[in-house]
Design a protein around this motif. Sequence first.
Motif, PDB file in Angstrom:
ATOM      1  N   ASP A  90       8.742   6.530   8.335  1.00 13.28           N
ATOM      2  CA  ASP A  90       9.131   6.040   7.010  1.00 13.28           C
ATOM      3  C   ASP A  90       8.656   7.044   5.963  1.00 13.28           C
ATOM      4  O   ASP A  90       7.508   6.985   5.509  1.00 13.28           O
ATOM      5  CB  ASP A  90       8.497   4.672   6.753  1.00 13.28           C
ATOM      6  N   PRO A  91       9.519   7.982   5.566  1.00 12.30           N
ATOM      7  CA  PRO A  91       9.076   9.009   4.618  1.00 12.30           C
ATOM      8  C   PRO A  91       8.675   8.469   3.244  1.00 12.30           C
ATOM      9  O   PRO A  91       7.965   9.128   2.507  1.00 12.30           O
ATOM     10  CB  PRO A  91      10.283   9.949   4.508  1.00 12.30           C
ATOM     11  N   ARG A  92       9.068   7.260   2.902  1.00  8.89           N
ATOM     12  CA  ARG A  92       8.720   6.658   1.606  1.00  8.89           C
ATOM     13  C   ARG A  92       7.416   5.859   1.660  1.00  8.89           C
ATOM     14  O   ARG A  92       6.966   5.338   0.635  1.00  8.89           O
ATOM     15  CB  ARG A  92       9.844   5.714   1.139  1.00  8.89           C
ATOM     16  N   PHE A  93       6.804   5.750   2.808  1.00  5.71           N
ATOM     17  CA  PHE A  93       5.637   4.879   2.996  1.00  5.71           C
ATOM     18  C   PHE A  93       4.540   5.111   1.953  1.00  5.71           C
ATOM     19  O   PHE A  93       4.091   4.170   1.295  1.00  5.71           O
ATOM     20  CB  PHE A  93       5.070   5.032   4.407  1.00  5.71           C
ATOM     21  N   VAL A  94       4.086   6.351   1.791  1.00  3.40           N
ATOM     22  CA  VAL A  94       2.975   6.628   0.868  1.00  3.40           C
ATOM     23  C   VAL A  94       3.395   6.332  -0.573  1.00  3.40           C
ATOM     24  O   VAL A  94       2.620   5.760  -1.342  1.00  3.40           O
ATOM     25  CB  VAL A  94       2.471   8.075   1.022  1.00  3.40           C
ATOM     26  N   PHE A  95       4.619   6.702  -0.928  1.00  3.68           N
ATOM     27  CA  PHE A  95       5.088   6.425  -2.287  1.00  3.68           C
ATOM     28  C   PHE A  95       5.145   4.916  -2.539  1.00  3.68           C
ATOM     29  O   PHE A  95       4.790   4.448  -3.617  1.00  3.68           O
ATOM     30  CB  PHE A  95       6.450   7.069  -2.531  1.00  3.68           C
ATOM     31  N   ASP A  96       5.576   4.164  -1.534  1.00  6.52           N
ATOM     32  CA  ASP A  96       5.605   2.708  -1.668  1.00  6.52           C
ATOM     33  C   ASP A  96       4.185   2.139  -1.803  1.00  6.52           C
ATOM     34  O   ASP A  96       3.962   1.207  -2.576  1.00  6.52           O
ATOM     35  CB  ASP A  96       6.318   2.066  -0.483  1.00  6.52           C
ATOM     36  N   LEU A  97       3.221   2.695  -1.062  1.00 12.21           N
ATOM     37  CA  LEU A  97       1.831   2.259  -1.208  1.00 12.21           C
ATOM     38  C   LEU A  97       1.348   2.493  -2.634  1.00 12.21           C
ATOM     39  O   LEU A  97       0.685   1.639  -3.222  1.00 12.21           O
ATOM     40  CB  LEU A  97       0.913   3.026  -0.254  1.00 12.21           C
ATOM     41  N   ARG A  98       1.692   3.642  -3.164  1.00 11.40           N
ATOM     42  CA  ARG A  98       1.275   3.984  -4.524  1.00 11.40           C
ATOM     43  C   ARG A  98       1.881   3.046  -5.556  1.00 11.40           C
ATOM     44  O   ARG A  98       1.318   2.875  -6.639  1.00 11.40           O
ATOM     45  CB  ARG A  98       1.655   5.431  -4.838  1.00 11.40           C
ATOM     46  N   LEU A  99       3.009   2.439  -5.203  1.00 10.22           N
ATOM     47  CA  LEU A  99       3.657   1.485  -6.105  1.00 10.22           C
ATOM     48  C   LEU A  99       3.231   0.041  -5.842  1.00 10.22           C
ATOM     49  O   LEU A  99       3.773  -0.882  -6.428  1.00 10.22           O
ATOM     50  CB  LEU A  99       5.182   1.599  -5.975  1.00 10.22           C
ATOM     51  N   GLY A 100       2.257  -0.142  -4.925  1.00 10.24           N
ATOM     52  CA  GLY A 100       1.712  -1.465  -4.704  1.00 10.24           C
ATOM     53  C   GLY A 100       2.077  -2.135  -3.390  1.00 10.24           C
ATOM     54  O   GLY A 100       1.706  -3.285  -3.175  1.00 10.24           O
TER      55      GLY A 100
END
Length: 73
Positions: free
Chosen positions: A28-38
């Motif tokens: 999931d390449p968006r995983f870290v960005f999604d974590l950063r968004l909550g």
Amino acid sequence: MPITRRIEQFLRDTGMPPTVFGRRALHDPRFVFDLRLGREPGARVRNRAEHFMNKWHASGATYTAPPRGRRHL
């Protein structure tokens, strides 16, 4: 330490981009960005991320960015 902080520390220590971490650890390449968004990951996802980081450190691997330029298919 919360998983988000552990991942951010891992990224700083290894120099690995967030998209590479997400893709390699969780597909999931968006995983870290999604974590950063909550995003709050469940136990299975946290365990998979922890397992990836532990394996990476245990292997002594280093991250090297791929060469820039055209891709050869």
